[in-house]
Design a protein around this motif. Structure first.
Motif, PDB file in Angstrom:
ATOM      1  N   HIS A  74     -41.630   4.907   8.107  1.00  0.00           N
ATOM      2  CA  HIS A  74     -41.142   6.204   7.782  1.00  0.00           C
ATOM      3  C   HIS A  74     -39.591   6.361   8.638  1.00  0.00           C
ATOM      4  N   VAL A  77     -36.442   4.405   7.053  1.00  0.00           N
ATOM      5  CA  VAL A  77     -35.654   5.090   5.852  1.00  0.00           C
ATOM      6  C   VAL A  77     -34.630   5.999   6.526  1.00  0.00           C
ATOM      7  N   MET A 102     -37.608  14.855  -3.647  1.00  0.00           N
ATOM      8  CA  MET A 102     -38.540  13.946  -2.438  1.00  0.00           C
ATOM      9  C   MET A 102     -37.876  12.991  -1.884  1.00  0.00           C
ATOM     10  N   GLY A 103     -36.783  12.319  -2.513  1.00  0.00           N
ATOM     11  CA  GLY A 103     -36.113  11.243  -2.052  1.00  0.00           C
ATOM     12  C   GLY A 103     -35.099  11.680  -0.559  1.00  0.00           C
ATOM     13  N   PHE A 105     -36.324  13.844   1.570  1.00  0.00           N
ATOM     14  CA  PHE A 105     -37.145  14.223   2.624  1.00  0.00           C
ATOM     15  C   PHE A 105     -36.493  13.950   4.034  1.00  0.00           C
ATOM     16  N   VAL A 106     -36.073  12.991   4.222  1.00  0.00           N
ATOM     17  CA  VAL A 106     -35.455  12.819   5.749  1.00  0.00           C
ATOM     18  C   VAL A 106     -33.925  12.874   5.697  1.00  0.00           C
ATOM     19  N   GLN A 109     -29.918  18.462   5.743  1.00  0.00           N
ATOM     20  CA  GLN A 109     -29.945  19.470   4.557  1.00  0.00           C
ATOM     21  C   GLN A 109     -28.325  19.757   4.054  1.00  0.00           C
ATOM     22  N   ILE A 112     -27.484  17.247   1.004  1.00  0.00           N
ATOM     23  CA  ILE A 112     -28.531  17.004   0.048  1.00  0.00           C
ATOM     24  C   ILE A 112     -27.718  17.164  -1.354  1.00  0.00           C
TER      25      ILE A 112
ATOM     26  N   GLY B  12     -33.438  21.678   1.337  1.00  0.00           N
ATOM     27  CA  GLY B  12     -33.538  21.091   2.423  1.00  0.00           C
ATOM     28  C   GLY B  12     -34.907  21.184   3.343  1.00  0.00           C
ATOM     29  N   LYS B 228     -43.368  22.380   2.330  1.00  0.00           N
ATOM     30  CA  LYS B 228     -42.779  20.940   2.397  1.00  0.00           C
ATOM     31  C   LYS B 228     -43.770  19.775   2.768  1.00  0.00           C
ATOM     32  N   GLU B 244     -44.347   6.011   0.841  1.00  0.00           N
ATOM     33  CA  GLU B 244     -43.840   5.327   2.224  1.00  0.00           C
ATOM     34  C   GLU B 244     -42.031   4.816   1.867  1.00  0.00           C
ATOM     35  N   ILE B 246     -39.659   6.524   0.416  1.00  0.00           N
ATOM     36  CA  ILE B 246     -38.743   7.443   0.763  1.00  0.00           C
ATOM     37  C   ILE B 246     -39.038   7.748   2.279  1.00  0.00           C
ATOM     38  N   GLY B 247     -39.885   7.312   2.997  1.00  0.00           N
ATOM     39  CA  GLY B 247     -39.918   7.584   4.419  1.00  0.00           C
ATOM     40  C   GLY B 247     -40.870   8.670   5.059  1.00  0.00           C
ATOM     41  N   LEU B 248     -41.813   8.989   4.239  1.00  0.00           N
ATOM     42  CA  LEU B 248     -43.000   9.673   4.695  1.00  0.00           C
ATOM     43  C   LEU B 248     -44.158   9.057   5.441  1.00  0.00           C
ATOM     44  N   ASP B 249     -44.334   9.548   6.417  1.00  0.00           N
ATOM     45  CA  ASP B 249     -45.518   9.100   7.636  1.00  0.00           C
ATOM     46  C   ASP B 249     -46.863   9.479   6.886  1.00  0.00           C
TER      47      ASP B 249
END
Lengths: 236, 380
Positions: A74, A77, A102-103, A105-106, A109, A112, B12, B228, B244, B246-249
């Motif tokens: 994670h 990414v 969702m893409g 997410f990291v 803001q 986006i 965001g 979120k 995973e 998209i970077g989710l833990d």
């Protein structure tokens, strides 16, 4: 220019099976690099190792001159590697726009809105379907959505795993056109493909992987002309 | 275009929360809170007018406990998509640690609301710690390991409580021992006595506390579902590889859902424990875990208000039909099988939906009407 990604002598195992046997290659900024090879050669495994879903026993992976071979998936990414996994893994129950959200997410803001606009610019088809449930999209549209979602995190390097899988020839052409456009817009691309002909036609450089080893490398043109590649992957 | 961008600005990190909290959230929240409050008023009225007998009045607190257990389990089963078979274990941790806390506090202060809140918080903390310890090694794995481990955990906790002894000595200090009674402590000062369980608990749980607990649980779960983090948890449930990529833990978010669920179960367990002057560890056996799971499955996996109704109805019914108590577990098994068949068999599901559409009094206007006419003609 400069090197974005350096893979140094990685060895990956699935239990006792030695899947990747010392692969090394690099990707320079602004390039399209492709890994081609037969089923089970280790192409997808290589991508999974880069994105941290699998671990290499030895060797090192450097991204922007920083070792990422022990970084959690994670976190990779947010460092700027976006992986579009094989088989169009989208969130079936969410709408197109929610998938794209969702893409991000990291993503910071303030980026986006800009990224979303960019994705819609690259994939006008998605813009027509913002509130459609993603599971009801056609195969090609789902692939576009998976790519668009990966772009939402501002990647320096976009890794595409078999984007042409299961698509009609006309859609394959479209997808590859988009890949070239994305590359022109500044994204470095690492492409894994079974469709060697298409992959070599867009790639700056290419590596042929056979049973976990790199057997050939060169520019896309060189490999497309090489006898070995023609025999093995391009049908004579 | 302008409104699109404006809309997007709210996506965001903090904004996503607001974007997600749309109409669906408001609808689900108002139905859930509505059911809780209407149920509370109905039961209170029934008790005040004498329509509801003494036996059933004794079930008011357990109803609230089971409602919040079902809602909290839904966070794991419905929203995070993991199977947990040890919810009674967390309930037990919350119950017994809450009881010990209550007895210690009552030795020093007499203000009951404060004792209640502190005991519940303590029960929640202990259950959360237990959930964390179990979740850490398990939730990174793929597969059904959580079900196996939570099943074992429930049994371990119950057996552990069977050999645990707690008591207060003459100075009001807490003493505990394993496998033998603590010497020199009078009967009245014993808090937990092994397999006999907790004795001499001052019962300070009331229906009002039950309602507060239910509202709190629903509030936490609904807000989590629509945050979120909640969206990340559901994305992992729907497609782990995509999540995973998209970077989710994955482990972090699964653990988050699991620990919050355990903490809420601990709170409910505490309310349950403080409702009885004696409480045996045997109460928190595998059947109780399955019972809570039945509430969730019957109410709808992921459906908050559904499992509120299921928990209430399935707690009242056995009380109302006491003479058939022997068939209780049998009925649950049959009901579970029927629910699964009706949900997953497309042919039967279509039939059930058709029947439901015909009798549904809250049908939406427009779309459904011509359909109804058509089926009416066919029937004729």
């Amino acid at each position: 220019m400069g090197t974005v990604l350096t893979v140094k002598n990685i060895n990956v195992y699935y239990g006792a099976i030695h899947a990747i046997k010392g692969i090394s290659f690099d990707v320079n900024r602004g390039e399209i690099v492709t890994l081609i090879g037969a089923n089970g050669a280790g192409k997808s495994t290589t991508l999974h190792t880069i994105s941290g879903l699998l671990r290499s026993k030895t060797g090192d992976i450097e991204f922007l001159e920083e070792s990422i071979s022990h970084t959690a998936a994670h976190k990779i990414v947010s460092k700027g590697i976006s992986h579009v996994p094989e088989g169009r893994r989208i969130f079936q129950g969410m709408t197109v726009e929610e998938n794209l959200q969702m893409g991000a997410f990291v993503t910071k803001q303030d980026r986006i809105a800009h990224n979303l606009e960019y994705v819609y610019e690259q994939f006008p088809r998605l813009k027509e379907r913002t509130s459609q449930i993603a599971g009801t999209l056609s195969g090609g549209e789902q692939q576009m959505l998976a790519m668009g979602r990966a772009l939402m995190s501002d990647p320096e390097l976009l890794m595409l795993d078999e984007p042409s899988m299961g698509l009609a020839p006309i859609l394959v052409d479209q997808i590859f056109e988009i890949i070239e456009n994305l590359n022109k817009a500044g994204t470095t691309i690492l492409l894994v493909e079974q469709n060697a002909q298409m992959a070599l036609s867009v790639a700056d450089r290419a590596y042929v992987i056979e049973t976990g080893r790199i057997s050939l490398s060169g520019t896309g043109e060189e490999l497309a002309k090489s006898d070995e590649v023609r025999k093995a992957y391009l049908g004579g | 275009m302008a409104d699109r961008i404006l809309n997007l600005k709210s996506i965001g990190s903090r904004g996503l929360k607001n974007a997600v909290k749309g109409n669906e959230y408001r609808r689900e929240a108002s139905i859930s809170y509505g059911i809780l409050i209407i149920g509370y008023i109905l039961l209170s009225l029934g008790a005040a007018t004498g329509l509801i007998g003494h036996n059933l009045q004794g079930q008011f607190v357990p109803i609230c406990v089971y409602v919040s257990l079902a809602v909290s389990l839904n966070l794991v089963v419905g929203i995070s998509g993991e199977l947990s078979l040890g919810h009674a274990g967390f309930m037990a941790v919350g119950a017994f640690s809450g009881i010990v806390m209550e007895r210690m506090l009552l030795a020093h202060m007499s203000f009951e609301p404060a004792v209640m809140i502190l005991s519940m918080l303590f029960g929640a903390c202990m259950a959360a710690i237990a959930g964390f310890i179990i979740g850490i090694p398990i939730l990174g794995l793929r597969g059904d390991y959580l079900a196996i481990v939570t099943l074992a955990f429930g049994e371990i906790i119950r057996n552990f409580m069977n050999v645990l002894y707690f008591g207060l000595d003459e100075n009001g200090h807490l003493k505990f021992a394993f496998n033998h009674t603590i010497e020199g402590i009078e009967n009245s000062q014993r808090i937990i006595t092994g397999a006999i369980g907790a004795t001499g608990t001052k019962t300070i749980s009331t229906f009002n506390w039950g309602l507060l607990l239910c509202i709190f649980t629903v509030f936490v779960v609904l807000n989590m579902k629509n945050s979120k983090q909640g969206r990340a948890i559901m994305a992992i449930r729907d497609n782990r590889i995509a999540a995973e990529s998209i970077g989710l833990d994955v482990r972090k978010y699964k653990l988050m859902a699991f620990v919050v669920s355990a903490a809420l179960a601990g709170m409910a367990g505490c309310l349950f424990g403080l409702n009885y002057s004696t409480l045996v560890p045997l109460k928190f056996n595998f059947n109780t875990s399955v019972l809570i799971l039945v509430f969730v499955v019957l109410g709808g996996v992921g459906n908050i208000w559904g499992c509120i109704i299921a928990a209430t109805v399935l707690t009242i019914l056995p009380e109302a039909f006491r003479q058939f108590a022997d068939y209780r577990m049998l009925t649950y098994a049959i009901v579970l099988i029927l629910v699964m068949i009706c949900t997953y068999n497309p042919t039967i599901k279509a039939r059930v939906t058709a029947i439901w559409n015909r009798i549904n009094p809250f049908k939406k206007k427009g779309g459904d009407k011509p359909k109804k006419k058509k089926t009416g003609k066919e029937a004729a």
